[in-house]
Design a protein around this motif. Sequence first.
Motif, mmCIF file in Angstrom:
data_model
loop_
_atom_site.group_PDB
_atom_site.id
_atom_site.type_symbol
_atom_site.label_atom_id
_atom_site.label_comp_id
_atom_site.label_asym_id
_atom_site.label_seq_id
_atom_site.Cartn_x
_atom_site.Cartn_y
_atom_site.Cartn_z
ATOM 1 N N UNK A 34 9.539 14.512 -9.709
ATOM 2 C CA UNK A 34 10.741 15.226 -9.270
ATOM 3 C C UNK A 34 10.973 16.404 -10.209
ATOM 4 N N UNK A 35 11.550 17.482 -9.656
ATOM 5 C CA UNK A 35 11.723 18.680 -10.483
ATOM 6 C C UNK A 35 13.078 19.324 -10.228
ATOM 7 N N UNK A 36 13.441 20.203 -11.134
ATOM 8 C CA UNK A 36 14.668 20.965 -11.002
ATOM 9 C C UNK A 36 15.889 20.187 -11.454
ATOM 10 N N UNK A 37 16.999 20.883 -11.494
ATOM 11 C CA UNK A 37 18.255 20.274 -11.934
ATOM 12 C C UNK A 37 18.670 19.132 -11.018
ATOM 13 N N UNK A 38 18.306 19.223 -9.756
ATOM 14 C CA UNK A 38 18.670 18.179 -8.789
ATOM 15 C C UNK A 38 17.629 17.066 -8.719
ATOM 16 N N UNK A 42 -2.791 11.968 2.028
ATOM 17 C CA UNK A 42 -2.925 12.567 0.702
ATOM 18 C C UNK A 42 -2.905 11.527 -0.410
ATOM 19 N N UNK A 43 -2.145 10.445 -0.238
ATOM 20 C CA UNK A 43 -1.878 9.550 -1.350
ATOM 21 C C UNK A 43 -2.309 8.107 -1.164
ATOM 22 N N UNK A 93 0.836 -1.205 0.000
ATOM 23 C CA UNK A 93 0.000 0.000 0.000
ATOM 24 C C UNK A 93 0.871 1.255 0.000
ATOM 25 N N UNK A 94 1.949 1.221 0.775
ATOM 26 C CA UNK A 94 2.867 2.354 0.830
ATOM 27 C C UNK A 94 3.516 2.581 -0.526
ATOM 28 N N UNK A 95 3.959 1.515 -1.166
ATOM 29 C CA UNK A 95 4.574 1.643 -2.489
ATOM 30 C C UNK A 95 3.584 2.221 -3.498
ATOM 31 N N UNK A 96 2.330 1.783 -3.448
ATOM 32 C CA UNK A 96 1.303 2.318 -4.354
ATOM 33 C C UNK A 96 1.078 3.805 -4.094
ATOM 34 N N UNK A 97 1.078 4.206 -2.822
ATOM 35 C CA UNK A 97 0.917 5.625 -2.483
ATOM 36 C C UNK A 97 2.086 6.442 -3.023
ATOM 37 N N UNK A 98 3.290 5.914 -2.903
ATOM 38 C CA UNK A 98 4.477 6.606 -3.441
ATOM 39 C C UNK A 98 4.349 6.754 -4.948
ATOM 40 N N UNK A 99 3.945 5.702 -5.623
ATOM 41 C CA UNK A 99 3.809 5.764 -7.083
ATOM 42 C C UNK A 99 2.756 6.781 -7.509
ATOM 43 N N UNK A 100 1.629 6.860 -6.782
ATOM 44 C CA UNK A 100 0.605 7.866 -7.101
ATOM 45 C C UNK A 100 1.148 9.270 -6.893
ATOM 46 N N UNK A 101 1.850 9.466 -5.776
ATOM 47 C CA UNK A 101 2.407 10.787 -5.474
ATOM 48 C C UNK A 101 3.450 11.189 -6.515
ATOM 49 N N UNK A 102 4.315 10.256 -6.900
ATOM 50 C CA UNK A 102 5.353 10.567 -7.896
ATOM 51 C C UNK A 102 4.750 10.870 -9.258
ATOM 52 N N UNK A 103 3.668 10.198 -9.605
ATOM 53 C CA UNK A 103 3.019 10.455 -10.895
ATOM 54 C C UNK A 103 2.377 11.840 -10.906
ATOM 55 N N UNK A 112 14.621 17.191 -7.444
ATOM 56 C CA UNK A 112 14.133 17.220 -6.064
ATOM 57 C C UNK A 112 12.745 16.619 -5.959
ATOM 58 N N UNK A 113 12.567 15.826 -4.915
ATOM 59 C CA UNK A 113 11.260 15.251 -4.624
ATOM 60 C C UNK A 113 10.436 16.232 -3.809
ATOM 61 N N UNK A 114 9.123 16.105 -3.900
ATOM 62 C CA UNK A 114 8.265 16.911 -3.031
ATOM 63 C C UNK A 114 8.401 16.386 -1.607
ATOM 64 N N UNK A 115 7.992 17.176 -0.645
ATOM 65 C CA UNK A 115 8.078 16.785 0.757
ATOM 66 C C UNK A 115 7.319 15.488 1.012
ATOM 67 N N UNK A 116 6.115 15.364 0.437
ATOM 68 C CA UNK A 116 5.314 14.165 0.662
ATOM 69 C C UNK A 116 5.989 12.919 0.097
ATOM 70 N N UNK A 117 6.530 13.020 -1.124
ATOM 71 C CA UNK A 117 7.190 11.871 -1.738
ATOM 72 C C UNK A 117 8.441 11.497 -0.940
ATOM 73 N N UNK A 118 9.201 12.485 -0.521
ATOM 74 C CA UNK A 118 10.404 12.222 0.272
ATOM 75 C C UNK A 118 10.045 11.566 1.609
ATOM 76 N N UNK A 119 8.983 12.039 2.233
ATOM 77 C CA UNK A 119 8.538 11.481 3.518
ATOM 78 C C UNK A 119 8.114 10.027 3.358
ATOM 79 N N UNK A 120 7.319 9.751 2.330
ATOM 80 C CA UNK A 120 6.877 8.376 2.083
ATOM 81 C C UNK A 120 8.058 7.492 1.693
#
Length: 73
Positions: A24-28, A68-69, A10-20, A30-38
């Motif tokens: 990730x954005x920027x030159x680095x 959220x996810x 379930x956690x992996x599915x939530x991460x995949x939904x959040x990432x979709x 960067x993950x969003x706070x929610x994706x990084x937390x999960x």
Amino acid sequence: MSPRRISIAELEAAINRARAAQPASGAESSLTLEVATLGALYGRLIWERLDGVDVDALTDAERVALGLWLRPA
């Protein structure tokens, strides 16, 4: 009544939904706070060789990100 348990699947599915929804954005890349937390929670479960976690054992930030996810059971 036992506490709600979130499986690693379930956690992996939530991460995949959040990432979709929030790639990730920027030159680095960067993950969003929610994706990084999960992701950190997922890593902890892997490291500790757990197949899930009780909701009561989560931090406030982890609960918010899951809220959220995670699809309702």
